[in-house]
Motif scaffolding. Structure first.
Motif, mmCIF file in Angstrom:
data_model
loop_
_atom_site.group_PDB
_atom_site.id
_atom_site.type_symbol
_atom_site.label_atom_id
_atom_site.label_comp_id
_atom_site.label_asym_id
_atom_site.label_seq_id
_atom_site.Cartn_x
_atom_site.Cartn_y
_atom_site.Cartn_z
ATOM 1 N N TYR A 45 -19.359 0.013 13.296
ATOM 2 C CA TYR A 45 -18.734 -0.896 12.324
ATOM 3 C C TYR A 45 -19.707 -2.003 11.905
ATOM 4 O O TYR A 45 -19.833 -2.314 10.731
ATOM 5 N N ARG B 218 -16.269 10.795 0.652
ATOM 6 C CA ARG B 218 -15.886 9.387 0.641
ATOM 7 C C ARG B 218 -15.810 8.859 -0.791
ATOM 8 O O ARG B 218 -16.537 9.313 -1.661
ATOM 9 N N SER B 219 -14.957 7.872 -0.995
ATOM 10 C CA SER B 219 -14.913 7.210 -2.302
ATOM 11 C C SER B 219 -16.274 6.606 -2.600
ATOM 12 O O SER B 219 -16.879 5.975 -1.734
ATOM 13 N N LEU C 284 -12.718 0.501 -1.662
ATOM 14 C CA LEU C 284 -13.547 1.498 -0.990
ATOM 15 C C LEU C 284 -13.415 1.269 0.507
ATOM 16 O O LEU C 284 -13.612 0.145 0.980
ATOM 17 N N GLY C 285 -13.089 2.309 1.252
ATOM 18 C CA GLY C 285 -12.873 2.173 2.683
ATOM 19 C C GLY C 285 -14.107 2.506 3.491
ATOM 20 O O GLY C 285 -14.823 1.631 3.978
ATOM 21 N N ARG C 286 -14.386 3.809 3.627
ATOM 22 C CA ARG C 286 -15.502 4.216 4.475
ATOM 23 C C ARG C 286 -16.841 3.726 3.940
ATOM 24 O O ARG C 286 -17.738 3.397 4.727
ATOM 25 N N ASN D 1 -7.447 3.376 -4.392
ATOM 26 C CA ASN D 1 -8.419 3.873 -3.417
ATOM 27 C C ASN D 1 -8.608 5.350 -3.765
ATOM 28 O O ASN D 1 -7.672 6.136 -3.621
ATOM 29 N N ILE E 236 -3.403 5.045 -2.733
ATOM 30 C CA ILE E 236 -4.386 6.090 -2.453
ATOM 31 C C ILE E 236 -4.210 7.198 -3.487
ATOM 32 O O ILE E 236 -3.075 7.586 -3.790
ATOM 33 N N ASN F 296 -9.663 8.155 -2.757
ATOM 34 C CA ASN F 296 -9.764 9.351 -1.945
ATOM 35 C C ASN F 296 -8.627 9.538 -0.969
ATOM 36 O O ASN F 296 -8.095 8.576 -0.422
ATOM 37 N N ARG G 41 0.856 -1.196 0.000
ATOM 38 C CA ARG G 41 0.000 0.000 0.000
ATOM 39 C C ARG G 41 0.884 1.235 0.000
ATOM 40 O O ARG G 41 1.772 1.369 0.837
ATOM 41 N N HIS H 246 -14.741 5.908 14.454
ATOM 42 C CA HIS H 246 -13.623 5.354 13.685
ATOM 43 C C HIS H 246 -12.605 4.588 14.516
ATOM 44 O O HIS H 246 -12.211 3.497 14.162
ATOM 45 N N TYR H 247 -12.163 5.161 15.588
ATOM 46 C CA TYR H 247 -11.115 4.508 16.391
ATOM 47 C C TYR H 247 -11.608 4.261 17.809
ATOM 48 O O TYR H 247 -10.818 4.193 18.741
HETATM 49 C C1 LIG Z 1 -11.165 4.212 10.467
HETATM 50 C C2 LIG Z 1 -10.124 4.272 9.394
HETATM 51 C C3 LIG Z 1 -8.907 3.633 9.565
HETATM 52 C C4 LIG Z 1 -7.921 3.670 8.569
HETATM 53 N N1 LIG Z 1 -6.745 3.014 8.767
HETATM 54 C C5 LIG Z 1 -5.804 3.026 7.791
HETATM 55 C C6 LIG Z 1 -4.567 2.318 7.962
HETATM 56 O O1 LIG Z 1 -4.324 1.693 8.999
HETATM 57 N N2 LIG Z 1 -3.660 2.369 6.952
HETATM 58 C C7 LIG Z 1 -3.898 3.053 5.783
HETATM 59 O O2 LIG Z 1 -3.036 3.059 4.893
HETATM 60 N N3 LIG Z 1 -5.058 3.724 5.589
HETATM 61 C C8 LIG Z 1 -6.006 3.727 6.558
HETATM 62 N N4 LIG Z 1 -7.178 4.421 6.373
HETATM 63 C C9 LIG Z 1 -7.375 5.188 5.122
HETATM 64 C C10 LIG Z 1 -8.230 4.350 4.155
HETATM 65 O O3 LIG Z 1 -7.538 3.196 3.764
HETATM 66 C C11 LIG Z 1 -8.606 5.157 2.910
HETATM 67 O O4 LIG Z 1 -7.446 5.511 2.200
HETATM 68 C C12 LIG Z 1 -9.395 6.422 3.246
HETATM 69 O O5 LIG Z 1 -10.441 6.128 4.141
HETATM 70 C C13 LIG Z 1 -9.942 7.105 1.978
HETATM 71 O O6 LIG Z 1 -10.704 6.195 1.197
HETATM 72 P P1 LIG Z 1 -12.319 6.062 1.295
HETATM 73 O O7 LIG Z 1 -12.893 7.380 0.824
HETATM 74 O O8 LIG Z 1 -12.631 4.910 0.380
HETATM 75 O O9 LIG Z 1 -12.650 5.760 2.725
HETATM 76 C C14 LIG Z 1 -8.166 4.388 7.364
HETATM 77 C C15 LIG Z 1 -9.397 5.039 7.187
HETATM 78 C C16 LIG Z 1 -10.366 4.987 8.181
HETATM 79 C C17 LIG Z 1 -11.689 5.693 7.939
#
Ligand SMILES: Cc1cc2nc3c(=O)[nH]c(=O)nc-3n(C[C@H](O)[C@H](O)[C@H](O)COP(=O)(O)O)c2cc1C
Length: 145
Positions: free
Chosen positions: A135, A80-81, A99-101, A71, A49, A73, A12, A127-128
């Motif tokens: 989740y 969000r993506s 897609l993450g979120r 990814n 990313i 975004n 990554r 989130h954390y």
């Molecule tokens: C709760 C949370 C935890 C994440 N943890 C990581 C991580 O450990 N390593 C990483 O490279 N990106 C992490 N990300 C970033 C996501 O992989 C992603 O790049 C980001 O959310 C943007 O993409 P999205 O719009 O699809 O969510 C995290 C994002 C979120 C919301």
């Protein structure tokens, strides 16, 4: 990598993401050069990313001979993506999209994308935070069998 083999290993990368105060001034040269060094290792994929200008990802696409997952975004972006972002990067040479979120908030994400149903947004307050809430507590739009 020795335990599972290169073909089951990916990396990554977050080019020019500015995370933890890191400032990059040479992403356009740095990342293609990195990929040229990584390519002989035979890794299965890179997962990138879209945190750098489009031209950086385009140069990475040209430099990488195998699967490229995008990814769409930057993590700090409140947008969000989504499907449109995914299609944009598929049109720009990505082999796969992550897609993450959207995945957090939509337990039926694949069905929603198939049916072009609007995606729910997740609550960043969880989130954390630990635990299931935020989740495993989002409802499906499409009834799951
Ligand atoms: C709760 C949370 C935890 C994440 N943890 C990581 C991580 O450990 N390593 C990483 O490279 N990106 C992490 N990300 C970033 C996501 O992989 C992603 O790049 C980001 O959310 C943007 O993409 P999205 O719009 O699809 O969510 C995290 C994002 C979120 C919301």
């Amino acid at each position: 990598m020795q335990a599972v083999g290169a073909t089951r290993t990916g990396i990554r990368l977050s080019p020019d993401a500015g995370i933890w105060g890191v400032r990059e001034t040479d992403a356009l040269e740095l990342y293609p050069a990195l990929l040229a060094e990584l390519a002989p290792l035979g890794l299965a994929y890179i997962h990138v990313i879209a945190s750098a200008p489009d031209e950086v990802l385009a140069a990475m696409r040209r430099a990488w001979p195998r699967a490229m997952i995008v990814n769409p975004n930057h993590p700090a972006n409140t947008t969000r993506s989504d499907r449109a972002a995914a299609e944009r990067w598929l049109g720009r040479g990505a082999d796969l999209i992550s897609l993450g979120r959207a995945f957090i908030a939509n337990p039926d994400l694949v069905e929603r994308l198939r049916r072009d149903v609007a995606l729910a947004g997740e609550d960043p307050a969880y989130h954390y935070a630990g635990g299931d809430t935020g989740y495993l507590t989002y409802p499906s739009y499409v009834p799951l069998a």
